[in-house]
Scaffold this active site. Structure first.
Site, PDB file in Angstrom:
ATOM      1  CB  ILE A  80      -0.992   0.199   1.031  1.00  0.00           C
ATOM      2  CG1 ILE A  80      -2.170  -1.442   1.150  1.00  0.00           C
ATOM      3  CG2 ILE A  80      -1.678   1.444   1.671  1.00  0.00           C
ATOM      4  CD1 ILE A  80      -2.926  -1.685   2.341  1.00  0.00           C
ATOM      5  CE1 TYR A 122      -2.231  -4.306  11.720  1.00  0.00           C
ATOM      6  CE2 TYR A 122      -4.426  -4.857  11.422  1.00  0.00           C
ATOM      7  CZ  TYR A 122      -3.636  -4.305  10.759  1.00  0.00           C
ATOM      8  OH  TYR A 122      -3.809  -3.337   9.275  1.00  0.00           O
ATOM      9  CG  ASP A 145      12.908   0.341  13.265  1.00  0.00           C
ATOM     10  OD1 ASP A 145      11.454   0.803  13.171  1.00  0.00           O
ATOM     11  OD2 ASP A 145      13.119  -0.103  13.826  1.00  0.00           O
ATOM     12  CB  THR A 150      -0.724  -6.472   0.595  1.00  0.00           C
ATOM     13  OG1 THR A 150      -1.245  -6.434   2.058  1.00  0.00           O
ATOM     14  CG2 THR A 150      -1.603  -5.181  -0.083  1.00  0.00           C
TER      15      THR A 150
HETATM   16  P1  NAD Z   1       3.018  -4.615   3.631  1.00  0.00           P
HETATM   17  O1  NAD Z   1       3.532  -5.010   4.925  1.00  0.00           O
HETATM   18  O2  NAD Z   1       2.816  -5.424   2.548  1.00  0.00           O
HETATM   19  O3  NAD Z   1       3.892  -2.807   3.445  1.00  0.00           O
HETATM   20  C1  NAD Z   1       4.513  -2.349   4.771  1.00  0.00           C
HETATM   21  C2  NAD Z   1       5.546  -1.860   4.393  1.00  0.00           C
HETATM   22  O4  NAD Z   1       5.839  -1.034   6.315  1.00  0.00           O
HETATM   23  C3  NAD Z   1       6.849  -2.820   3.970  1.00  0.00           C
HETATM   24  O5  NAD Z   1       8.011  -2.297   3.317  1.00  0.00           O
HETATM   25  C4  NAD Z   1       8.004  -2.260   5.542  1.00  0.00           C
HETATM   26  O6  NAD Z   1       9.367  -3.023   5.237  1.00  0.00           O
HETATM   27  C5  NAD Z   1       7.802  -1.389   6.111  1.00  0.00           C
HETATM   28  N1  NAD Z   1       7.419  -1.009   7.911  1.00  0.00           N
HETATM   29  C6  NAD Z   1       7.762  -2.009   8.431  1.00  0.00           C
HETATM   30  N2  NAD Z   1       7.871  -1.716   9.757  1.00  0.00           N
HETATM   31  C7  NAD Z   1       8.879  -0.518   9.823  1.00  0.00           C
HETATM   32  C8  NAD Z   1       8.980   0.034  10.646  1.00  0.00           C
HETATM   33  N3  NAD Z   1       9.553   0.127  12.164  1.00  0.00           N
HETATM   34  N4  NAD Z   1       9.674   1.285  10.225  1.00  0.00           N
HETATM   35  C9  NAD Z   1       9.910   1.683   8.904  1.00  0.00           C
HETATM   36  N5  NAD Z   1       9.140   0.881   7.445  1.00  0.00           N
HETATM   37  C10 NAD Z   1       8.614   0.046   8.115  1.00  0.00           C
HETATM   38  O7  NAD Z   1       1.768  -4.224   4.390  1.00  0.00           O
HETATM   39  P2  NAD Z   1       1.022  -3.285   3.790  1.00  0.00           P
HETATM   40  O8  NAD Z   1      -0.062  -4.657   3.795  1.00  0.00           O
HETATM   41  O9  NAD Z   1       1.137  -2.173   2.486  1.00  0.00           O
HETATM   42  O10 NAD Z   1       0.305  -2.792   4.502  1.00  0.00           O
HETATM   43  C11 NAD Z   1       0.108  -1.185   5.035  1.00  0.00           C
HETATM   44  C12 NAD Z   1      -0.495  -0.599   5.706  1.00  0.00           C
HETATM   45  O11 NAD Z   1      -1.983  -0.724   5.592  1.00  0.00           O
HETATM   46  C13 NAD Z   1      -0.304  -0.856   7.409  1.00  0.00           C
HETATM   47  O12 NAD Z   1      -0.322   0.092   7.981  1.00  0.00           O
HETATM   48  C14 NAD Z   1      -1.663  -2.017   7.505  1.00  0.00           C
HETATM   49  O13 NAD Z   1      -1.675  -2.243   8.299  1.00  0.00           O
HETATM   50  C15 NAD Z   1      -2.695  -1.629   7.231  1.00  0.00           C
HETATM   51  N6  NAD Z   1      -3.786  -2.414   6.361  1.00  0.00           N
HETATM   52  C16 NAD Z   1      -2.966  -3.481   5.643  1.00  0.00           C
HETATM   53  C17 NAD Z   1      -4.571  -3.997   4.908  1.00  0.00           C
HETATM   54  C18 NAD Z   1      -4.622  -5.097   4.259  1.00  0.00           C
HETATM   55  O14 NAD Z   1      -5.093  -5.928   3.654  1.00  0.00           O
HETATM   56  N7  NAD Z   1      -3.439  -4.772   3.780  1.00  0.00           N
HETATM   57  C19 NAD Z   1      -5.499  -3.701   5.592  1.00  0.00           C
HETATM   58  C20 NAD Z   1      -5.719  -2.941   6.648  1.00  0.00           C
HETATM   59  C21 NAD Z   1      -4.663  -2.439   7.134  1.00  0.00           C
END
Ligand code: NAD
Length: 475
Positions: A240, A381, A290, A416
């Site tokens: 995302i 979460y 981070d 994702t």
């Molecule tokens: P993802 O795991 O594909 O990507 C998350 C990114 O955040 C990764 O590139 C990771 O390296 C980075 N990250 C993690 N910890 C970090 C840190 N400490 N410092 C800097 N970067 C860091 O996840 P996604 O599915 O793209 O999710 C993105 C956001 O959307 C998240 O907040 C997630 O909770 C939220 N979300 C996702 C979904 C879904 O269905 N995929 C649903 C609801 C909410």
């Protein structure tokens, strides 16, 4: 991850098999594509007594090239359209089997003048007559007044009732239709919200209630509304976050993408790809940090200050560490709370204290429907994501005087890496149990973030917009 069922039932063979077996056939959603028309041709307009949004509606529909045709419940529309020199006509319901050419692209009902529940009847009449005339991937928009702003309990009751209608229409309509409710205060500017909710950019946003209060500036160009702005996106390497960085850049922002050391290559690739498509021609940057590290807020603030500050902050980085509470280790709890919630608070504190986030800026935080509904195995979460909502709601009034807005998007099931890791049954349930019958794409979240980050959203703050295809979870 690919949704093979969606692809199959929309193939020639799959379509006939699905029809023969009575299988559900999710619509291939119409999403924004460069070069394709953004808006449809026709909107049917209905209204309760004394509608107050017709002037703005005429102006916006004319600006986006749509013709508003009047239903019997909206007698004032034709006269006003004539006076404004706008294209209009009278709405005639099309039969159920009418060809697509007879269909309207949107149904818009102005309920702003309704002050008691008996006056909701014209809304029934409008949608009863018009719902079958709505095209695939059509749009339903209801305009109302926030119940808290109403002068009497009866008016507040009738206005609150609009939520039930709007959400039920979203569940009934199917075929990729979305249905959303805009609560407008006074004569607040609704152009930005109308453009978003009428366009394919809101393909996976349905059943939402958005509060609009106050004036908003139109961008110089709606194609690149973020031109001249600088944005920072956490977790931008993939998923995302990568999509958010890309869409913000496509709309004109110069983007700094942040991610952890382990994602360095992916982040570099994302930022390089953005460089190729970005109209700003600006120097997008990758920053390794981070966000939960103690020195991250100061480091990020310093890096952004070096390029003159920032206008848009997107808190996207997030992790899951799922286990039921009895089995969850302290580390699992701590890491999720630190990254998903506390880091956002500390980074915003640093950016706001030094005015790194400029006046008139935008903060958009990524929450989750887990934070609204709760989820088994996700106490950590859901706590963190509910906290994000609390942050947005409590900070909005404090940031108002600096012209800074803060909103959250709450994704549902988005395709994702995060959701690809789910067990098959949980994944299929997440995908199908929503009004669209499919998962969303990262771009659906990104388009919503970009809209909330735009100048035309100066009058939307403290809101939580779910990007969940009207998921039954947290409905
Ligand atoms: P993802 O795991 O594909 O990507 C998350 C990114 O955040 C990764 O590139 C990771 O390296 C980075 N990250 C993690 N910890 C970090 C840190 N400490 N410092 C800097 N970067 C860091 O996840 P996604 O599915 O793209 O999710 C993105 C956001 O959307 C998240 O907040 C997630 O909770 C939220 N979300 C996702 C979904 C879904 O269905 N995929 C649903 C609801 C909410």
């Amino acid at each position: 991850m690919k949704d093979r069922y969606l692809d199959f039932v929309n193939s020639p063979f799959g379509t006939s098999l699905a029809r023969a077996l009575g299988l559900p056939k999710p619509e291939v959603l119409r999403r924004h594509r460069p070069g394709e028309a953004e808006f449809g041709a026709m909107a049917a307009i209905g209204a309760g007594p004394s509608p107050q949004m017709f002037d703005q509606l005429i102006r916006v529909l004319t600006a986006i090239g749509m013709t508003g045709i009047a239903h019997d419940s909206a007698p004032g529309w034709l006269a006003l359209a004539q006076a404004e020199g706008a294209m209009s006509g009278r709405f005639e319901p099309s039969p159920a089997d009418a060809a697509a050419t007879h269909r309207v692209d949107a149904l818009i009902f102005d309920a702003t003048g309704i002050t008691e529940s008996s006056a909701l009847r014209p809304m029934y009449a409008f949608f009863h007559d018009a719902i079958r005339s709505l095209a695939r991937s059509g749009r339903i928009i209801v305009l109302g007044r926030a119940p808290s702003s109403c002068a009497s309990p009866r008016a507040a009751t009738a206005q609150r009732a609009l939520e039930g209608m709007t959400r039920s229409l979203g569940k009934e309509a199917r075929n990729g239709v979305t249905s959303n409710l805009l609560y407008v205060t006074g004569d607040a500017d609704i152009e930005g919200a109308l453009r978003f909710f009428l366009s394919p950019r809101s393909a996976y946003v349905s059943g939402q209630v958005v509060h609009i209060d106050g004036p908003a500036a139109a961008p110089a160009s709606y194609a690149t509304p973020l031109a001249g702005t600088r944005a920072v996106v956490t977790g931008a390497a993939r998923g995302i976050g990568a999509s958010i960085a890309t869409v913000l850049a496509t709309q004109g922002a110069i983007v700094t993408g942040i991610d952890i050391e382990a994602a360095r290559d992916a982040l570099d690739q994302t930022m390089l790809a953005i460089e190729d498509t970005s109209p700003s021609g600006g120097a997008h940057a990758a920053l390794i940090a981070d966000i939960a590290a103690p020195d991250a807020p100061a480091d990020i603030a310093a890096a952004l200050l070096a390029s003159g500050g920032v206008d848009i902050v997107v808190h996207n980085a997030g992790i899951t560490r799922d286990k039921t509470i009895a089995r969850m280790t302290g580390d699992m709890w701590d890491s999720v709370l630190e990254i998903n919630l506390l880091a956002q608070e500390r980074i915003d504190d640093a950016l706001l204290a030094q005015n790194v986030l400029r006046a008139g800026g935008r903060i958009v935080a990524v929450s989750s429907i887990s934070g609204i509904a709760g989820n088994r195995g996700q106490t950590n979460y859901a706590t963190s994501k509910a906290g994000v909502i609390g942050r947005v709601q409590s900070m909005a009034p404090l940031l108002r005087e600096r012209g800074i807005t803060i909103n959250a998007v709450a994704p549902g099931f988005i395709e994702t890496h995060m959701t690809a890791r789910m067990p098959f049954a949980t994944r299929e349930a997440g995908r199908r149990l929503n009004s669209m019958g499919q998962g969303g794409l990262p771009v659906d979240v990104a388009e919503t973030v970009a809209w909330l980050a735009s100048p035309s959203c100066a009058n939307i703050t403290g809101n939580v917009v779910r990007v969940c295809g009207q998921s039954l979870v947290g409905a």
